[in-house]
Enzyme design. Structure first.
Site, PDB file in Angstrom:
ATOM      1  CG  ASN A  44      -6.360  -1.331  -5.830  1.00 15.95           C
ATOM      2  OD1 ASN A  44      -6.372  -0.272  -6.435  1.00 15.95           O
ATOM      3  ND2 ASN A  44      -5.898  -2.426  -6.377  1.00 15.95           N
ATOM      4  CG  ASP A  45     -11.155  -1.984  -6.505  1.00 13.39           C
ATOM      5  OD1 ASP A  45     -10.312  -1.811  -7.402  1.00 13.39           O
ATOM      6  OD2 ASP A  45     -11.591  -3.095  -6.184  1.00 13.39           O
ATOM      7  CB  VAL A  46     -12.091   2.732  -1.677  1.00 13.12           C
ATOM      8  CG1 VAL A  46     -13.023   1.570  -1.466  1.00 13.12           C
ATOM      9  CG2 VAL A  46     -10.818   2.551  -0.884  1.00 13.12           C
ATOM     10  CB  ALA A  55     -13.659  -3.958  -8.661  1.00 13.99           C
TER      11      ALA A  55
END
Lengths: 466, 142
Positions: free
Chosen positions: A393-395, A434
């Site tokens: 997700n965040d990456v 995050a």
């Protein structure tokens, strides 16, 4: 066996350990390297036994100890699931830490057996080295236990923030230094155990405020600590194998921590101070126009990918949780039969420890030459038809690249939004670790596949068969 | 045109990479010689220099060796790297062996025995799980 011969043999095992790490520069040489590590360990153990020449009773006790520990270790190594590697490594670190404490305690109570003097007359230098080793060992022990509990889901991954925690930690750190100096001056056993106690507490306090997303850094950091603890004990025992190994492991863990921090664009200090990850709350990029998402089915995904010429798969921690790696490989095989070029792209901090995704894909028989690191593949997204994001997700969040107000701005990301179509497998529309909303979801070329990762991939495989 | 610039950049990157490799082999050679010197020097420990200095020299040089060796580890093998470093740091078992085998104090023997078991778990568990993982990394068939 003379002391000099022993020292030479310890040096040999130290060199073998270096070669063991050297072997890991390529998968083809890695197993040989591991064998060298085993030989190095065997040499160190046999040398010690010959040097010490224990009594029959002592020898029997040694055999029993190795048999108990060795059997347990072998069973764990055989049974452990590859998805549980981060927990296992954390647990192993805690054992090294505790072993360092125990060895130091043994040295304190029987200094003559280690050749460092007699009780009440251990030379000061050995005491300093011993107390540094024991302090780092104890911090490694409790810190790793907390990391293990968090990684294993027995404890919430959310940061636990004590009020005044920085002040408490600094106070404990200062107290620790004072105790170490005092202990070195007096060789008091009570002070030794106080050093242990304070270090144990410090280990807990250092790790509890660090959130789930920062776990790759924590695991690497504890790896490094376990090395420095071993080196500290190595200086006490004046043992070359331990000193070399401690230095190797210490610098290895430090480098991994650095790589992980760079992968998240965060400073080591800010990770250590903790508090990141796990909080939910609005952060960055409030007005993104209409926030509609396009949702698709397994059939849509199968159709898109079967007609593509190039598909890049981006796995993340969610894939590990759903155990979807085998189904994913099956899907990739089906696509390859259709003549589609399939590659895998791995972000440095995907998963919960360095290299976590690579191991899972290897477990599912994905050939390692299909798997690429971020810098090697990032330019290829713009020429690919489909980016298949599963459990990451965040990456992949474009905000890290484009939105200066985003808390993750500056973190290197995989440019999945530049593919013709981005298929995003996700259980629900929540934010990542995050706690940041992913702007990718609302892009026109993104199709959300909302389901359990494994089930979705299996459905796609079925749809591809039709 | 864009592809031209890209090719150009790529070439420059390749050149930079080659330069870094050269530099590294140079440094590695230096470190290799350094280790040799230090061990040779360690033989003259009787000349009055505290043996700690030699141990410390080896420690520092080993940090540098570790630094360069670990940077050469491929990122795909970072998990096995952690498990194997874990296994080798259990060489702390030598301390446990001395305690169990030699100490006269029952308490020290006890501590040593616990350390021995813990380290053995790590040695066997660490090396075997690494071997199991490494066995999974396969090349493309055909």
């Amino acid at each position: 066996m003379s002391e000099s011969t022993a020292a030479f043999l310890y040096l040999v095992s130290g060199v073998l350990f270096i070669l063991a790490l050297r072997g890991l520069s390529h998968p083809t040489t890695s197993r040989q390297g591991n064998m060298m590590g085993m030989v190095g360990m065997a040499i160190a153990i046999l040398t010690t036994l010959f040097l010490a020449g224990p009594s029959f009773g002592g020898f029997a006790l040694i055999v029993v100890g190795i048999a108990i520990g060795g059997t347990a270790g072998a069973i764990i190594a055989r049974r452990i699931a590859m998805t549980a590697m981060p927990q296992l490594v954390a647990a192993f670190h805690s054992l090294v830490g505790l072993a360092a404490v125990m060895v130091a305690a043994a040295a304190l109570y029987a200094p003559e057996s280690m050749g460092i003097g007699a009780i009440g007359a251990i030379h000061g230098q050995a005491l300093v080295e011993m107390s540094i080793g024991v302090a780092i060992g104890a911090i490694t022990f409790t810190g790793s236990v907390i990391a293990f509990l968090k990684l294993d889901g027995r404890m919430s991954g959310k940061p636990i923030m004590l009020p005044q925690r920085h002040a408490i930690n600094i106070a404990l750190g200062v107290l620790l230094v004072v105790l170490v100096v005092w202990f070195a001056a007096t060789e008091s056993h009570a002070l030794f155990w106080l050093v242990v106690l304070v270090s144990l507490a410090l280990g807990v306090l250092l790790i509890i405020p660090i959130g789930g997303a920062d776990m790759p850094v924590v695991v690497s950091m504890l790896n490094s600590y376990s090395g420095w603890a071993a080196a500290g004990i190595g200086f006490t025992l004046q043992n070359l194998a331990l000193i070399i190994t401690g230095a190797l492991v210490g610098s290895s863990g430090a480098i991994l921590s650095y790589i992980m921090c760079k992968g998240m664009n965060r400073s080591f200090i800010s990770v250590i101070l903790g508090g990141f990850g796990g909080e939910s709350g609005p952060a960055g990029g409030e007005d993104m126009g209409d926030r509609t998402i396009k949702q698709g089915s397994a059939e849509d995904a199968a159709y898109l990918m079967a007609n593509a010429s190039k598909v890049i798969i981006v796995p993340g921690y969610g894939m590990a949780v759903a155990q979807a790696q085998h189904a994913l490989r099956e899907m990739a095989d089906k696509l390859k039969e259709e003549g589609v070029e399939v590659k895998y792209a791995i972000h440095p901090v995907a998963g919960r420890m360095p290299g976590h995704m690579n191991v899972l894909l290897a477990e599912a028989n994905v050939p390692y030459d299909d798997v690429f690191e971020l810098e090697d593949i990032n330019s290829e997204f713009s020429q690919s038809d489909v980016a298949f994001v599963i459990g990451a997700n965040d990456v992949t969040n474009p905000a890290a690249r484009d939105d200066k107000t985003s808390p993750i701005y500056g973190m290197p990301i995989l440019n999945v939004d530049q593919a013709q179509t981005c298929l995003f497998v996700k259980r629900s529309l929540g934010s990542g670790y995050a706690g940041i909303d992913n702007t990718l979801f609302y892009k026109d070329n993104t199709m959300m596949l909302l389901a359990d990762a494994k089930k979705m991939v299996e459905d796609i495989v079925k749809a591809l068969d039709r | 045109m864009a592809s031209d610039t890209a090719r150009d950049t790529l070439q420059r990157l390749n050149e930079a990479g080659a330069a870094i490799r050269d530099a590294r082999t140079g440094v590695e050679r230096m470190i290799g010689e350094g280790v040799g010197d230090a061990t040779a020097a360690a033989g003259h420990a009787a000349t009055g220099v505290d043996p700690f200095v030699f141990h410390f020299a080896i420690f520092i040089l080993a940090i540098f060796v570790g630094y360069y060796v670990v940077w050469s580890v491929t990122p795909a093998l970072h998990t096995p790297l952690m498990s194997v470093t874990n296994a080798i740091s259990s060489v702390i078992v030598v301390g446990a062996l001395l305690a169990v085998g030699l100490s006269a104090s029952g308490l020290a023997t006890g501590f040593g025995f616990v350390a021995l078991i813990l380290a053995s778990v790590n040695i066997f568990g660490g090396f075997l799980v690494t071997q199991r993982m490494l066995g999974m990394y396969k090349k493309k068939s055909k």
